[in-house]
Design a protein around this motif. Structure first.
Motif, PDB file in Angstrom:
ATOM      1  N   GLU A  54     -19.341 109.827  91.018  1.00 53.34           N
ATOM      2  CA  GLU A  54     -18.712 110.347  89.813  1.00 53.34           C
ATOM      3  C   GLU A  54     -19.014 109.442  88.609  1.00 53.34           C
ATOM      4  OE1 GLU A  54     -17.690 113.327  89.739  1.00 53.34           O
ATOM      5  OE2 GLU A  54     -17.246 113.022  87.611  1.00 53.34           O
ATOM      6  N   GLU A  55     -19.026 108.123  88.873  1.00 56.66           N
ATOM      7  CA  GLU A  55     -19.321 107.152  87.810  1.00 56.66           C
ATOM      8  C   GLU A  55     -20.719 107.401  87.238  1.00 56.66           C
ATOM      9  OE1 GLU A  55     -20.263 103.130  89.238  1.00 56.66           O
ATOM     10  OE2 GLU A  55     -18.993 102.327  87.673  1.00 56.66           O
ATOM     11  N   LEU A  56     -21.695 107.554  88.131  1.00 61.59           N
ATOM     12  CA  LEU A  56     -23.068 107.748  87.660  1.00 61.59           C
ATOM     13  C   LEU A  56     -23.251 109.112  87.011  1.00 61.59           C
ATOM     14  CD1 LEU A  56     -23.673 105.079  89.096  1.00 61.59           C
ATOM     15  CD2 LEU A  56     -25.849 106.077  89.794  1.00 61.59           C
ATOM     16  N   ARG A  57     -22.580 110.116  87.590  1.00 60.12           N
ATOM     17  CA  ARG A  57     -22.681 111.468  87.017  1.00 60.12           C
ATOM     18  C   ARG A  57     -22.151 111.457  85.572  1.00 60.12           C
ATOM     19  NH1 ARG A  57     -20.295 114.094  91.240  1.00 60.12           N
ATOM     20  NH2 ARG A  57     -22.266 114.266  92.354  1.00 60.12           N
ATOM     21  N   ALA A  58     -21.013 110.816  85.388  1.00 57.84           N
ATOM     22  CA  ALA A  58     -20.394 110.778  84.054  1.00 57.84           C
ATOM     23  C   ALA A  58     -21.237 109.945  83.094  1.00 57.84           C
ATOM     24  CB  ALA A  58     -18.984 110.201  84.162  1.00 57.84           C
ATOM     25  N   TRP A  59     -21.810 108.846  83.590  1.00 56.52           N
ATOM     26  CA  TRP A  59     -22.648 107.989  82.728  1.00 56.52           C
ATOM     27  C   TRP A  59     -23.903 108.750  82.280  1.00 56.52           C
ATOM     28  CZ3 TRP A  59     -27.463 105.324  84.111  1.00 56.52           C
ATOM     29  CH2 TRP A  59     -27.911 104.451  83.109  1.00 56.52           C
ATOM     30  N   VAL A  60     -24.583 109.379  83.233  1.00 55.83           N
ATOM     31  CA  VAL A  60     -25.803 110.132  82.888  1.00 55.83           C
ATOM     32  C   VAL A  60     -25.461 111.206  81.852  1.00 55.83           C
ATOM     33  CG1 VAL A  60     -27.475 111.816  83.800  1.00 55.83           C
ATOM     34  CG2 VAL A  60     -27.062 109.680  85.042  1.00 55.83           C
ATOM     35  N   ALA A  61     -24.365 111.910  82.075  1.00 55.87           N
ATOM     36  CA  ALA A  61     -23.976 112.986  81.141  1.00 55.87           C
ATOM     37  C   ALA A  61     -23.676 112.404  79.757  1.00 55.87           C
ATOM     38  CB  ALA A  61     -22.763 113.733  81.682  1.00 55.87           C
ATOM     39  N   ALA A  62     -22.979 111.286  79.705  1.00 52.04           N
ATOM     40  CA  ALA A  62     -22.616 110.685  78.407  1.00 52.04           C
ATOM     41  C   ALA A  62     -23.858 110.194  77.659  1.00 52.04           C
ATOM     42  CB  ALA A  62     -21.630 109.536  78.612  1.00 52.04           C
ATOM     43  N   VAL A  63     -24.775 109.578  78.396  1.00 52.66           N
ATOM     44  CA  VAL A  63     -25.982 109.053  77.737  1.00 52.66           C
ATOM     45  C   VAL A  63     -26.838 110.215  77.218  1.00 52.66           C
ATOM     46  CG1 VAL A  63     -28.132 107.778  78.083  1.00 52.66           C
ATOM     47  CG2 VAL A  63     -26.002 106.908  79.078  1.00 52.66           C
ATOM     48  N   ARG A  64     -26.964 111.252  78.017  1.00 56.30           N
ATOM     49  CA  ARG A  64     -27.758 112.416  77.577  1.00 56.30           C
ATOM     50  C   ARG A  64     -27.118 113.057  76.344  1.00 56.30           C
ATOM     51  NH1 ARG A  64     -28.779 116.647  81.715  1.00 56.30           N
ATOM     52  NH2 ARG A  64     -30.742 117.038  80.674  1.00 56.30           N
ATOM     53  N   ARG A  65     -25.766 113.116  76.383  1.00 60.06           N
ATOM     54  CA  ARG A  65     -25.046 113.699  75.238  1.00 60.06           C
ATOM     55  C   ARG A  65     -25.281 112.848  73.991  1.00 60.06           C
ATOM     56  NH1 ARG A  65     -20.483 114.655  78.102  1.00 60.06           N
ATOM     57  NH2 ARG A  65     -19.557 112.677  77.499  1.00 60.06           N
ATOM     58  N   GLY A  66     -25.225 111.521  74.189  1.00 58.84           N
ATOM     59  CA  GLY A  66     -25.428 110.606  73.058  1.00 58.84           C
ATOM     60  C   GLY A  66     -26.789 110.822  72.426  1.00 58.84           C
ATOM     61  N   PHE A  67     -27.837 110.912  73.245  1.00 56.09           N
ATOM     62  CA  PHE A  67     -29.190 111.129  72.707  1.00 56.09           C
ATOM     63  C   PHE A  67     -29.294 112.509  72.054  1.00 56.09           C
ATOM     64  CE2 PHE A  67     -30.824 107.858  75.872  1.00 56.09           C
ATOM     65  CZ  PHE A  67     -31.165 106.935  74.902  1.00 56.09           C
ATOM     66  N   ALA A  68     -28.743 113.511  72.746  1.00 62.85           N
ATOM     67  CA  ALA A  68     -28.897 114.882  72.250  1.00 62.85           C
ATOM     68  C   ALA A  68     -28.165 115.088  70.924  1.00 62.85           C
ATOM     69  CB  ALA A  68     -28.386 115.874  73.289  1.00 62.85           C
ATOM     70  N   ASP A  69     -26.988 114.470  70.809  1.00 59.83           N
ATOM     71  CA  ASP A  69     -26.186 114.671  69.589  1.00 59.83           C
ATOM     72  C   ASP A  69     -26.509 113.652  68.503  1.00 59.83           C
ATOM     73  OD1 ASP A  69     -25.026 116.497  71.196  1.00 59.83           O
ATOM     74  OD2 ASP A  69     -23.110 115.444  71.458  1.00 59.83           O
ATOM     75  N   GLY A  70     -27.343 112.678  68.847  1.00 57.60           N
ATOM     76  CA  GLY A  70     -27.610 111.599  67.883  1.00 57.60           C
ATOM     77  C   GLY A  70     -26.347 110.813  67.588  1.00 57.60           C
ATOM     78  N   GLY A  71     -25.449 110.760  68.559  1.00 57.37           N
ATOM     79  CA  GLY A  71     -24.174 110.052  68.346  1.00 57.37           C
ATOM     80  C   GLY A  71     -24.289 108.563  68.617  1.00 57.37           C
ATOM     81  N   ASP A  72     -23.146 107.890  68.604  1.00 55.33           N
ATOM     82  CA  ASP A  72     -23.202 106.440  68.838  1.00 55.33           C
ATOM     83  C   ASP A  72     -22.419 106.028  70.085  1.00 55.33           C
ATOM     84  OD1 ASP A  72     -20.699 106.838  67.873  1.00 55.33           O
ATOM     85  OD2 ASP A  72     -21.088 105.935  65.905  1.00 55.33           O
ATOM     86  N   VAL A  73     -22.077 107.006  70.938  1.00 54.33           N
ATOM     87  CA  VAL A  73     -21.367 106.680  72.186  1.00 54.33           C
ATOM     88  C   VAL A  73     -22.248 107.053  73.370  1.00 54.33           C
ATOM     89  CG1 VAL A  73     -19.343 107.145  73.617  1.00 54.33           C
ATOM     90  CG2 VAL A  73     -19.116 107.004  71.126  1.00 54.33           C
ATOM     91  N   PHE A  74     -22.593 106.053  74.160  1.00 57.37           N
ATOM     92  CA  PHE A  74     -23.490 106.263  75.296  1.00 57.37           C
ATOM     93  C   PHE A  74     -22.832 105.779  76.585  1.00 57.37           C
ATOM     94  CE2 PHE A  74     -26.004 106.065  71.502  1.00 57.37           C
ATOM     95  CZ  PHE A  74     -27.025 106.980  71.692  1.00 57.37           C
ATOM     96  N   ILE A  75     -21.507 105.827  76.625  1.00 59.94           N
ATOM     97  CA  ILE A  75     -20.801 105.393  77.827  1.00 59.94           C
ATOM     98  C   ILE A  75     -19.735 106.437  78.172  1.00 59.94           C
ATOM     99  CG2 ILE A  75     -21.158 102.952  77.303  1.00 59.94           C
ATOM    100  CD1 ILE A  75     -18.222 102.753  76.511  1.00 59.94           C
TER     101      ILE A  75
END
Ligand code: ISE
Length: 356
Positions: free
Chosen positions: A288-309
């Motif tokens: 679950e930890e890795l699933r959530a991390w991968v999703a957050a990092v992908r979201r960060g790149f896709a949205d151009g945001g500043d949260v990757f955790i």
């Protein structure tokens, strides 16, 4: 860099002895949206062995080269703690998100330096591998506490028992390596900082290696005046037992009782099975930890945001290191030691629930 929502996150896994190899298998077989492209280990032979089971992954001998590699968007660090500071700085140098196994670093100054450096970049790039926050039972307990199910929390009792430890595991490692999980669990469940620590060392287990002060009974004091007891006993010879009991004004709750199947045997005995090790006990939490991390990092790149955790960040890593450093002083001196935390300045506390 992974820029579209559909691009696979290309991950370098650095350090593939035990946990790292487990994470490579996890990312390869069970987590979608990520691909291990680079593997690095101080033993090139071990790196090659693990890479053979991860299609598309190649070996890069030097850890810093692996981090900077153009085929890498994000980094998973599973190297020994003393290597983390330099490797985390290398990730920040190239602004790559990183999931770092605990401890974030082995001393409080280098941990704080990373907190400040990350703050100055204005991006949350460092997630620390306190996997218990992703365990279904811990999450259930956290939700129930926050919902007020037990009234105001008063006490937390933690028991952390291992059947055995590797050769060379010493009394201070019981604080830095084992107790550190209770430090983070207490901060997570109670939602506040630990302000002082005392470590008692009763008569040692006669089965423990010479010189190991095992078990240890620790008392944490928190900001609001709550108390947490934590027993760490790492040579039980029994199994992997991690139990936590929350006592509140309106009730209590226990997690980690290993109550799966309860057998009633024809010989008049009853009982279940004790989990063997932490990889088994927390397998779901790691997934679950890795699933959530991968999703957050992908979201960060896709949205151009500043949260990757998607969980505990650098401040949590720093706070845990600070408590453990005070814990080692408490262990050595037999005294109560106050924990002095720096000013958090920018709010870096991570509301994990909001991000998942
Ligand atoms: C180990 O490094 C872990 O992280 C385990 O969860 C813990 O139970 C064990 O005591 C540590 O050595």
């Amino acid at each position: 860099m992974a820029t579209s929502k559909n691009a696979e996150l290309r991950v370098a896994v650095i350090g593939v002895g035990l946990m790292g190899a487990d994470h490579v298998a996890r990312l390869t077989d069970r987590i979608s949206g990520a691909q291990v492209t680079v593997i690095s280990d101080y033993s090139p032979a071990r790196a090659a062995e693990v890479a053979a089971g991860a299609p598309g992954a190649r070996v890069v001998d030097n850890a810093l080269d692996a981090i900077a590699d153009p085929d890498v968007d994000a980094v998973l660090l599973a190297t020994p703690g003393p290597a983390h500071a330099e490797q985390l700085h290398a990730c920040l140098d190239v602004a790559k998100p990183v999931l770092c196994e605990k401890p974030m670093t082995t001393d409080v100054h280098s941990s704080l330096e990373l907190v400040r450096r990350e703050q100055s970049l204005g991006r949350k790039l460092i997630q620390v591998g306190f996997m218990r926050r992703f365990d279904p039972e811990y999450r259930q307990l956290k939700q129930a506490i926050d919902a007020g199910d037990f009234g105001a929390p008063l006490l937390l009792h933690c028991a952390h028992r291992n059947p055995a430890v590797p050769v060379g595991f010493d009394s201070a490692m019981m604080v830095r390596d084992s107790l550190v999980h209770e430090v983070d669990s207490a901060r997570f469940l109670l939602g506040e900082e630990i302000t002082a620590i005392t470590v008692h060392t009763p008569t040692s287990n006669s089965q423990a290696p010479a010189g190991l002060r095992d078990p240890q009974l620790t008392l944490f004091e928190t900001e609001s005046g709550r108390l947490v007891t934590a027993e760490v006993f790492v040579t039980t010879g029994v199994g992997y037992e991690v139990r936590t009991e929350l006592v509140g004004e309106k009730g209590s709750a226990t997690i980690g009782s290993d109550v799966g199947l309860v057998r009633k045997n024809s010989n008049g005995t009853w009982g279940g099975r004790i989990t063997a090790n932490f990889k088994e006990r927390f397998a779901e939490a790691y997934d679950e930890e890795l699933r959530a991390w991968v999703a957050a990092v992908r979201r960060g790149f896709a949205d151009g945001g500043d949260v990757f955790i998607a969980g505990p960040g650098s401040w949590d890593g720093y706070a845990a290191t600070a408590v453990c450093e005070a814990g080692v002083r408490a262990l050595e001196s037999g005294q109560r030691v106050a924990v002095e935390l720096a000013d958090q300045a920018a709010p870096v506390h991570d509301d994990m629930e909001a991000r998942l």
